[in-house]
Write a protein that holds these residues in place. Structure first.
Motif, PDB file in Angstrom:
ATOM      1  N   PRO A 275      16.024  16.365  65.024  1.00  0.00           N
ATOM      2  CA  PRO A 275      17.108  16.288  66.011  1.00  0.00           C
ATOM      3  C   PRO A 275      17.435  14.860  66.429  1.00  0.00           C
ATOM      4  CG  PRO A 275      15.444  17.901  66.651  1.00  0.00           C
ATOM      5  CD  PRO A 275      14.897  17.186  65.466  1.00  0.00           C
ATOM      6  N   GLU A 276      16.445  13.942  66.331  1.00  0.00           N
ATOM      7  CA  GLU A 276      16.699  12.574  66.787  1.00  0.00           C
ATOM      8  C   GLU A 276      17.315  11.693  65.708  1.00  0.00           C
ATOM      9  OE1 GLU A 276      13.907  14.060  65.781  1.00  0.00           O
ATOM     10  OE2 GLU A 276      12.247  13.027  66.788  1.00  0.00           O
ATOM     11  N   ILE A 277      17.511  12.235  64.485  1.00  0.00           N
ATOM     12  CA  ILE A 277      18.104  11.419  63.412  1.00  0.00           C
ATOM     13  C   ILE A 277      19.515  11.918  63.126  1.00  0.00           C
ATOM     14  CG2 ILE A 277      17.870  10.664  61.015  1.00  0.00           C
ATOM     15  CD1 ILE A 277      14.879  10.873  61.267  1.00  0.00           C
ATOM     16  N   ASN A 278      20.488  11.146  63.583  1.00  0.00           N
ATOM     17  CA  ASN A 278      21.895  11.557  63.457  1.00  0.00           C
ATOM     18  C   ASN A 278      22.718  10.664  62.552  1.00  0.00           C
ATOM     19  OD1 ASN A 278      22.057  13.794  65.409  1.00  0.00           O
ATOM     20  ND2 ASN A 278      21.335  12.199  66.813  1.00  0.00           N
ATOM     21  N   SER A 279      22.116   9.584  62.056  1.00  0.00           N
ATOM     22  CA  SER A 279      22.896   8.632  61.267  1.00  0.00           C
ATOM     23  C   SER A 279      21.950   7.788  60.427  1.00  0.00           C
ATOM     24  CB  SER A 279      23.680   7.701  62.210  1.00  0.00           C
ATOM     25  OG  SER A 279      22.754   6.947  62.978  1.00  0.00           O
ATOM     26  N   VAL A 280      22.516   6.985  59.529  1.00  0.00           N
ATOM     27  CA  VAL A 280      21.653   6.125  58.712  1.00  0.00           C
ATOM     28  C   VAL A 280      20.933   5.110  59.597  1.00  0.00           C
ATOM     29  CG1 VAL A 280      22.912   6.423  56.562  1.00  0.00           C
ATOM     30  CG2 VAL A 280      23.572   4.585  58.100  1.00  0.00           C
ATOM     31  N   ALA A 281      21.596   4.675  60.673  1.00  0.00           N
ATOM     32  CA  ALA A 281      20.947   3.725  61.588  1.00  0.00           C
ATOM     33  C   ALA A 281      19.723   4.398  62.226  1.00  0.00           C
ATOM     34  CB  ALA A 281      21.932   3.280  62.650  1.00  0.00           C
ATOM     35  N   ASP A 282      19.880   5.682  62.578  1.00  0.00           N
ATOM     36  CA  ASP A 282      18.744   6.409  63.182  1.00  0.00           C
ATOM     37  C   ASP A 282      17.586   6.549  62.193  1.00  0.00           C
ATOM     38  OD1 ASP A 282      20.163   6.709  65.489  1.00  0.00           O
ATOM     39  OD2 ASP A 282      20.702   8.818  65.154  1.00  0.00           O
ATOM     40  N   ILE A 283      17.919   6.737  60.895  1.00  0.00           N
ATOM     41  CA  ILE A 283      16.841   6.840  59.894  1.00  0.00           C
ATOM     42  C   ILE A 283      16.009   5.558  59.943  1.00  0.00           C
ATOM     43  CG2 ILE A 283      16.278   6.950  57.423  1.00  0.00           C
ATOM     44  CD1 ILE A 283      18.773   8.599  56.953  1.00  0.00           C
ATOM     45  N   LEU A 284      16.701   4.418  59.931  1.00  0.00           N
ATOM     46  CA  LEU A 284      15.977   3.135  59.917  1.00  0.00           C
ATOM     47  C   LEU A 284      15.200   2.927  61.219  1.00  0.00           C
ATOM     48  CD1 LEU A 284      18.532   0.753  58.155  1.00  0.00           C
ATOM     49  CD2 LEU A 284      16.648   2.061  57.160  1.00  0.00           C
ATOM     50  N   ASP A 285      15.798   3.339  62.332  1.00  0.00           N
ATOM     51  CA  ASP A 285      15.096   3.184  63.619  1.00  0.00           C
ATOM     52  C   ASP A 285      13.825   4.042  63.641  1.00  0.00           C
ATOM     53  OD1 ASP A 285      17.127   1.537  64.379  1.00  0.00           O
ATOM     54  OD2 ASP A 285      18.145   3.009  65.665  1.00  0.00           O
ATOM     55  N   PHE A 286      13.959   5.274  63.168  1.00  0.00           N
ATOM     56  CA  PHE A 286      12.812   6.198  63.176  1.00  0.00           C
ATOM     57  C   PHE A 286      11.693   5.658  62.281  1.00  0.00           C
ATOM     58  CE2 PHE A 286      10.472  10.092  62.112  1.00  0.00           C
ATOM     59  CZ  PHE A 286      10.391  10.709  63.351  1.00  0.00           C
ATOM     60  N   GLU A 323      13.188  -6.159  55.561  1.00  0.00           N
ATOM     61  CA  GLU A 323      11.990  -5.601  56.208  1.00  0.00           C
ATOM     62  C   GLU A 323      12.288  -4.235  56.804  1.00  0.00           C
ATOM     63  OE1 GLU A 323      13.242  -8.627  56.572  1.00  0.00           O
ATOM     64  OE2 GLU A 323      11.861  -9.965  57.622  1.00  0.00           O
ATOM     65  N   SER A 324      13.550  -4.012  57.183  1.00  0.00           N
ATOM     66  CA  SER A 324      13.908  -2.761  57.869  1.00  0.00           C
ATOM     67  C   SER A 324      13.973  -1.572  56.910  1.00  0.00           C
ATOM     68  CB  SER A 324      15.276  -2.908  58.542  1.00  0.00           C
ATOM     69  OG  SER A 324      16.293  -2.970  57.542  1.00  0.00           O
ATOM     70  N   ALA A 325      13.863  -1.837  55.619  1.00  0.00           N
ATOM     71  CA  ALA A 325      14.076  -0.766  54.634  1.00  0.00           C
ATOM     72  C   ALA A 325      12.947   0.255  54.670  1.00  0.00           C
ATOM     73  CB  ALA A 325      14.154  -1.365  53.231  1.00  0.00           C
ATOM     74  N   PRO A 326      13.239   1.501  54.285  1.00  0.00           N
ATOM     75  CA  PRO A 326      12.138   2.439  54.060  1.00  0.00           C
ATOM     76  C   PRO A 326      11.284   1.890  52.934  1.00  0.00           C
ATOM     77  CG  PRO A 326      14.241   3.386  53.341  1.00  0.00           C
ATOM     78  CD  PRO A 326      14.552   2.072  53.986  1.00  0.00           C
ATOM     79  N   ASP A 327       9.976   2.102  53.001  1.00  0.00           N
ATOM     80  CA  ASP A 327       9.105   1.538  51.963  1.00  0.00           C
ATOM     81  C   ASP A 327       9.214   2.327  50.668  1.00  0.00           C
ATOM     82  OD1 ASP A 327       7.965  -0.611  53.513  1.00  0.00           O
ATOM     83  OD2 ASP A 327       7.152   1.001  54.749  1.00  0.00           O
ATOM     84  N   PHE A 328       9.651   3.572  50.785  1.00  0.00           N
ATOM     85  CA  PHE A 328       9.883   4.366  49.573  1.00  0.00           C
ATOM     86  C   PHE A 328      10.901   5.451  49.874  1.00  0.00           C
ATOM     87  CE2 PHE A 328       6.395   6.433  51.814  1.00  0.00           C
ATOM     88  CZ  PHE A 328       6.704   7.782  51.746  1.00  0.00           C
ATOM     89  N   ILE A 329      11.512   5.934  48.812  1.00  0.00           N
ATOM     90  CA  ILE A 329      12.377   7.123  48.919  1.00  0.00           C
ATOM     91  C   ILE A 329      11.892   8.117  47.877  1.00  0.00           C
ATOM     92  CG2 ILE A 329      14.712   8.047  48.630  1.00  0.00           C
ATOM     93  CD1 ILE A 329      15.845   5.369  49.484  1.00  0.00           C
ATOM     94  N   THR A 330      11.634   9.333  48.321  1.00  0.00           N
ATOM     95  CA  THR A 330      11.281  10.394  47.374  1.00  0.00           C
ATOM     96  C   THR A 330      12.538  11.212  47.115  1.00  0.00           C
ATOM     97  OG1 THR A 330       9.082  10.509  48.363  1.00  0.00           O
ATOM     98  CG2 THR A 330       9.725  12.335  46.922  1.00  0.00           C
ATOM     99  N   VAL A 331      12.955  11.241  45.852  1.00  0.00           N
ATOM    100  CA  VAL A 331      14.156  12.010  45.492  1.00  0.00           C
ATOM    101  C   VAL A 331      13.688  13.337  44.908  1.00  0.00           C
ATOM    102  CG1 VAL A 331      16.223  12.070  44.054  1.00  0.00           C
ATOM    103  CG2 VAL A 331      15.423   9.907  44.991  1.00  0.00           C
ATOM    104  N   ASP A 332      13.963  14.406  45.639  1.00  0.00           N
ATOM    105  CA  ASP A 332      13.548  15.733  45.172  1.00  0.00           C
ATOM    106  C   ASP A 332      14.730  16.402  44.471  1.00  0.00           C
ATOM    107  OD1 ASP A 332      11.741  17.796  44.816  1.00  0.00           O
ATOM    108  OD2 ASP A 332      12.127  18.731  46.753  1.00  0.00           O
ATOM    109  N   SER A 333      14.410  17.299  43.562  1.00  0.00           N
ATOM    110  CA  SER A 333      15.457  17.928  42.772  1.00  0.00           C
ATOM    111  C   SER A 333      15.950  19.216  43.427  1.00  0.00           C
ATOM    112  CB  SER A 333      14.890  18.263  41.389  1.00  0.00           C
ATOM    113  OG  SER A 333      15.905  18.724  40.543  1.00  0.00           O
ATOM    114  N   GLY A 334      17.220  19.512  43.214  1.00  0.00           N
ATOM    115  CA  GLY A 334      17.793  20.755  43.745  1.00  0.00           C
ATOM    116  C   GLY A 334      17.069  21.990  43.245  1.00  0.00           C
TER     117      GLY A 334
END
Ligand SMILES: Cc1cc2nc3c(=O)[nH]c(=O)nc-3n(C[C@H](O)[C@H](O)[C@H](O)COP(=O)(O)O)c2cc1C
Length: 532
Positions: A275-286, A323-334
């Motif tokens: 609920p607290e992640i509403n945007s790409v900026a929120d993803i980085l903040d979280f 530095e603000s980037a996520p350290d990894f992204i896991t891409v899961d398949s549909g």
């Protein structure tokens, strides 16, 4: 003599009475079933074909169990066919994994990957070991991940305690990581001593505050375990994008309820997003917040559908600094797996990793972030060719859930949501769990992981490179509709700038596909934060 005759006569008389009784009872039962069937209105087949109509249900139920033994061909079943499962069973047992006579795989369908062997394959003495790869260079405690192949998130709850214990011990033996899934980190995850990726699902199980938000103290405490190496924020999962985790009430035992911090015996349903992640900026903040509290690498898991938000995310990272980037992204398949999900989401929502992995890799590359953000791929990458394809495409790591379930003895009974798993992998019924001995299965888990890495190395050597991470896009060609294949680096050329991003396959002979440039809202409605 007459005594013997009496006994014989009495026995025959008793048997004939029993026979008449049995036949009589069967007739009565048939009449009752007949009356029940013709008088009910719920089932048309039973109403129109009383009694015999009941066999339809019986045979469909039995068919589910017997099809795979008697009728399905080696390459036919879904989600995984017998050839794939058998490869894993043999790898897990450490048995000879060669096959005879010739390939049973049809190599002509569009999308088939064909690796490009080299005339001078890598000699054994020139083979290199795959070095650990650093994740989270700006963290207080970066993680040098040793294995390219690792265990994907499966919650304690979806999995049984013996399954989690076997995976934890097996991961330690194979020196790979194990992701906890969204059900929290239990003592079973920790007992084997393996590296742990603690997942933070949308319900924040294990690190949950009374209001459903993140509890900082619990998060800090979890991070004090040295074994917990990274945190994965789950945005979405391939099998059910737009839906949170579902653990049916029957599987919410006291122990699982305690691990998650929820009531026992009630359905455990996570919200469909944080609920607290509403945007790409929120993803980085979280992510920044979790990284700050834990001191460990933090990334997120997602299945890609709309993709404009990823472009917006990269632009925002570059605005804030890498530095603000996520350290990894896991891409899961549909077409990823799950313990339980609604069929329309499982079947038809979210791109397959075959399409989304090159797309995400290219987005990172175009924004100069491919070295900063490690890319983890998942989704039916359970055999060496799948893993090698992902590495060629741009993944740094591959994770698998169902591959490791097979190594635990899963027979694809498709009962994960029922608490009746016949192999003990996804049930909390102690009688069924007896079949899964954590000590024995841990060895199989480790053996599967080691043999997977070994055969990916074999493939890499055939392509003429020293180790799997040296595989490149030009090492694999993809079969097209006309039957001929095209190199992956031609289908998906690496872009140098966002202006060069092409997010649709190049089709040889056709007009150049759409080139996507900057992420203005007009061009990319999906890039609008909050709409994605
Ligand atoms: C039984 C089961 C439970 C799962 N639980 C989770 C979970 O808690 N969190 C998550 O992100 N993914 C979960 N997944 C998805 C897997 O982590 C993985 O992304 C997906 O199954 C694709 O990998 P695979 O094809 O190798 O199974 C689960 C999958 C299965 C089969």
């Amino acid at each position: 003599m007459s005594f013997l005759a009496d006994v014989t006569m009495n026995t025959l008389s008793a048997l004939s009475t029993l026979f008449v009784f049995v036949i009589g009872s069967v007739c009565v039962i048939l009449v009752v079933l007949f009356i029940l069937d013709v008088s009910q209105t719920g089932d048309a087949v039973r109403r129109n074909y009383p009694v015999v109509g009941r066999f339809r249900h019986l045979f469909s139920t039995l068919g589910e169990f017997f099809r795979q033994y008697f009728f399905a061909m080696d390459r036919e079943e879904m989600p995984f066919n017998r050839a794939e499962r058998d490869w894993i069973y043999r790898a897990a047992k450490g048995e000879d994994n060669t096959i005879a006579f010739g390939s049973t795989k049809n190599l002509t369908p569009q999308g088939t990957a064909i690796f490009v062997n080299c005339p001078f394959p890598t000699l054994e003495e020139d083979a290199a070991a795959t070095n650990p790869l650093r994740i989270g260079p700006y963290c207080k405690h970066p993680y040098d991940a040793p294995s390219v192949f690792n265990i994907s998130g499966m919650s304690f709850g979806a999995l049984s305690a013996p399954a989690v214990r076997a995976l934890s011990r097996g991961a330690k033996m194979a020196n790979c990581w194990m992701n906890t899934g969204e059900g929290g980190t239990s003592p079973y995850h920790l007992e084997g001593g393996c590296d742990i990726v603690a997942q933070i699902g949308t319900a924040k199980y294990g690190v949950r505050a009374p209001d459903g938000g993140l509890n900082e103290d619990k998060l800090k405490e979890l991070a004090t375990h040295e074994q917990v190496r990274m945190f994965e924020v789950k945005l979405s999962q391939g099998a059910k994008p737009g839906k949170g985790g579902i653990l049916p009430a029957g599987k919410v035992t006291g122990e699982i309820a305690a691990t998650r911090g929820i009531p026992e015996g009630e359905d455990s349903i996570s919200p469909n997003r944080h609920p607290e992640i509403n945007s790409v900026a929120d993803i980085l903040d979280f992510i920044a917040y979790v990284r700050e509290v834990t001191g460990k690498p933090v990334g997120f898991k997602t299945v890609v559908g709309a993709y404009g938000w990823l472009i917006a995310l990269c632009a925002e990272i570059n605005r804030r600094g890498e530095e603000s980037a996520p350290d990894f992204i896991t891409v899961d398949s549909g077409d990823g797996g799950t313990g339980a999900a609604p069929m329309p989401l499982m079947d038809n929502v979210g791109l397959l990793v075959r399409e989304s992995l090159p797309m995400v890799a290219n987005i990172l590359q175009a924004h100069g972030l491919r070295d900063r953000i490690r890319l983890i791929a998942s989704g039916k990458l359970i055999t060496p060719s799948g893993v090698a394809w992902a590495l060629c495409t741009g993944a740094d790591f591959v994770v698998s859930a169902r591959g490791f379930m097979f190594s635990l003895g899963c027979i694809q009974a498709l009962k994960c949501n029922k608490n009746t798993c016949p192999t003990g992998v996804t049930t909390h019924n102690p009688r069924l769990q007896r079949g899964l001995d954590p000590t024995d299965k841990a060895v199989k888990v480790a053996s599967y992981c080691r043999n997977m890495v070994h055969e990916v190395e074999v493939l890499a050597h055939s392509c003429g490179v020293g180790e799997p991470r040296q595989l490149r896009r030009y090492h694999v060609r993809i079969v097209q509709a006309n039957g001929s294949s095209v190199p992956l680096d031609v289908l998906h050329p690496w872009p140098d700038t966002p202006d060069e991003l092409e997010l649709v396959d190049r089709q040889p002979g056709s007009r150049q596909s759409a080139t996507l440039g900057h992420t203005s809202e007009d061009e990319h409605p999906a890039a609008v934060p909050g709409q994605v």
